[in-house]
Design a protein around this motif. Structure first.
Motif, short mmCIF file in Angstrom:
data_model
loop_
_atom_site.label_atom_id
_atom_site.label_comp_id
_atom_site.label_asym_id
_atom_site.label_seq_id
_atom_site.Cartn_x
_atom_site.Cartn_y
_atom_site.Cartn_z
N SER A 187 46.14 37.56 58.89
CA SER A 187 47.22 37.96 59.80
C SER A 187 46.27 38.50 60.92
O SER A 187 46.78 38.39 62.06
CB SER A 187 47.71 39.80 58.48
OG SER A 187 46.68 40.50 58.55
N ARG A 188 45.12 39.16 60.57
CA ARG A 188 44.47 38.63 62.35
C ARG A 188 44.23 38.01 62.79
O ARG A 188 43.89 38.13 64.37
CB ARG A 188 42.84 39.83 62.22
CG ARG A 188 42.80 41.37 61.96
CD ARG A 188 41.95 41.98 61.51
NE ARG A 188 41.56 41.62 60.21
CZ ARG A 188 40.50 41.72 59.70
NH1 ARG A 188 39.64 42.74 60.16
NH2 ARG A 188 39.58 41.58 58.43
N ASP A 191 47.53 36.67 64.86
CA ASP A 191 47.47 37.40 66.20
C ASP A 191 46.50 37.02 67.26
O ASP A 191 47.50 36.26 67.80
CB ASP A 191 47.42 38.91 65.28
CG ASP A 191 47.66 39.37 64.89
OD1 ASP A 191 48.98 39.10 64.76
OD2 ASP A 191 47.90 40.73 64.44
N GLU A 192 45.14 36.47 66.40
CA GLU A 192 44.45 35.78 67.46
C GLU A 192 44.93 34.48 68.38
O GLU A 192 44.47 34.33 69.46
CB GLU A 192 42.92 35.94 66.68
CG GLU A 192 42.57 37.18 67.38
CD GLU A 192 41.09 36.85 66.26
OE1 GLU A 192 40.36 35.78 66.39
OE2 GLU A 192 40.22 38.10 66.04
N THR A 196 52.95 34.62 65.16
CA THR A 196 54.12 35.16 64.54
C THR A 196 54.42 34.99 63.17
O THR A 196 55.19 33.38 63.08
CB THR A 196 55.13 35.96 65.31
OG1 THR A 196 54.56 36.98 66.27
CG2 THR A 196 55.96 37.41 64.60
#
Length: 286
Positions: A187-188, A191-192, A196
């Motif tokens: 997930s991180r 995001d980076e 989505t």
């Protein structure tokens, strides 16, 4: 490269009975741009028997070697539930192949005894314990020995523990009676990179363990409970196979044991070089 998703599904987010160090190697290899060629060692060929120096008998209609009346079935490399071949391939051995070879060897009039030639860090939980039960139930039909050509850990140890005898060399190892599951979360990283992921689901727990979302406390507890249940099954199975108490096997806490220490704990019966162990089986057969 086209098989990477399939391999990832078999390695991540699923319980494994594998040596933790091997799991770390797998993790590192996949992290390195999914370099799957680094996952497995060996060329997938049948294990050579020259370390026993007995001279093998031709067996064109068999997928196992017969040496002086003893069928030699390899249990090598990473172990998987279904490989679709009777022989080790690409550094892996399938439980399906071991089971088929075992059944054939038990029914083969030319076979007086069976050796599981083991050198493996373990592998998948799926299918392992059914195979172990098959081996355990076959005791008494013909002598079945687990001869380690070095080490048998985790799922591989579960398999050889079902044999009548387990023989380990001085520098070989037994144990790692435990289960591990590697849960990945991206997930991180997503995001980076401005990515989505929208998950549409039916059922509150449907997306538990999905790599695109953080692992919830409830999901972690559920997965831990599954791993605990499989670990208990592993401990109870080894205790039955080796005539040990469940408490003693659980107390090893998935420790590995080198050579004679495996005999001391009750995980092996003797320390011998593979060729010496093979000759010992021949002498017992008479």
């Amino acid at each position: 490269m086209k098989n990477l998703p399939h391999l990832a599904q078999r390695l991540f987010n699923t319980p494994l009975a594998i040596l933790p160090q091997k799991a770390e190697v797998v993790m590192a290899a996949l992290a390195d741009r999914f370099g799957v060629a680094k996952l497995f060692r060996g060329n997938g060929e049948m294990v050579a028997l020259d370390h026993w120096d007995m001279g093998d008998e031709p067996a064109p209609d068999r997928c196992y070697e017969v040496v002086a009346g003893i069928a030699v079935i390899p249990v090598t490399g990473t172990l998987v539930n279904k490989l679709g071949t009777m022989r080790p391939y690409s550094g892996m051995t399938g439980y399906d192949g071991i089971r088929a070879n075992l059944s054939m060897a038990l029914a083969d009039d030319a076979v007086r005894a069976i050796v599981l030639d083991a050198e493996s860090p373990g592998g998948e939980v799926a299918g392992c314990f059914d195979l172990v039960d098959d081996i355990y139930r076959a005791r008494g039909d013909k002598p079945i020995w687990g001869i380690l050509t070095e080490s048998a850990y985790s799922a591989a140890y579960g398999i050889v523990s079902a044999c009548d005898k387990v023989i380990v060399p001085r520098t070989g190892g037994t144990g790692s009676v435990g289960v591990i599951s590697m849960l990945t979360e991206w997930s991180r990283a997503l995001d980076e990179h401005g990515i989505t992921v929208s998950i549409i689901k039916y059922g509150d727990r449907k997306a538990d363990g999905n790599e695109a979302i953080p692992l919830s406390r409830e999901a972690r507890e559920r997965f831990q409970a599954d791993v605990d249940a499989m670990g208990d099954l592993f401990v109870e199975t080894v205790a039955r196979n080796r005539g040990l108490s469940v408490k003693k096997v659980r107390g090893t806490q998935a420790t590995t044991f080198l050579g004679a220490k495996g005999v001391d704990i009750g995980f092996a019966d003797a320390v011998m070089a593979p060729n010496e162990a093979f000759r010992s089986l021949l002498a017992e057969l008479g």
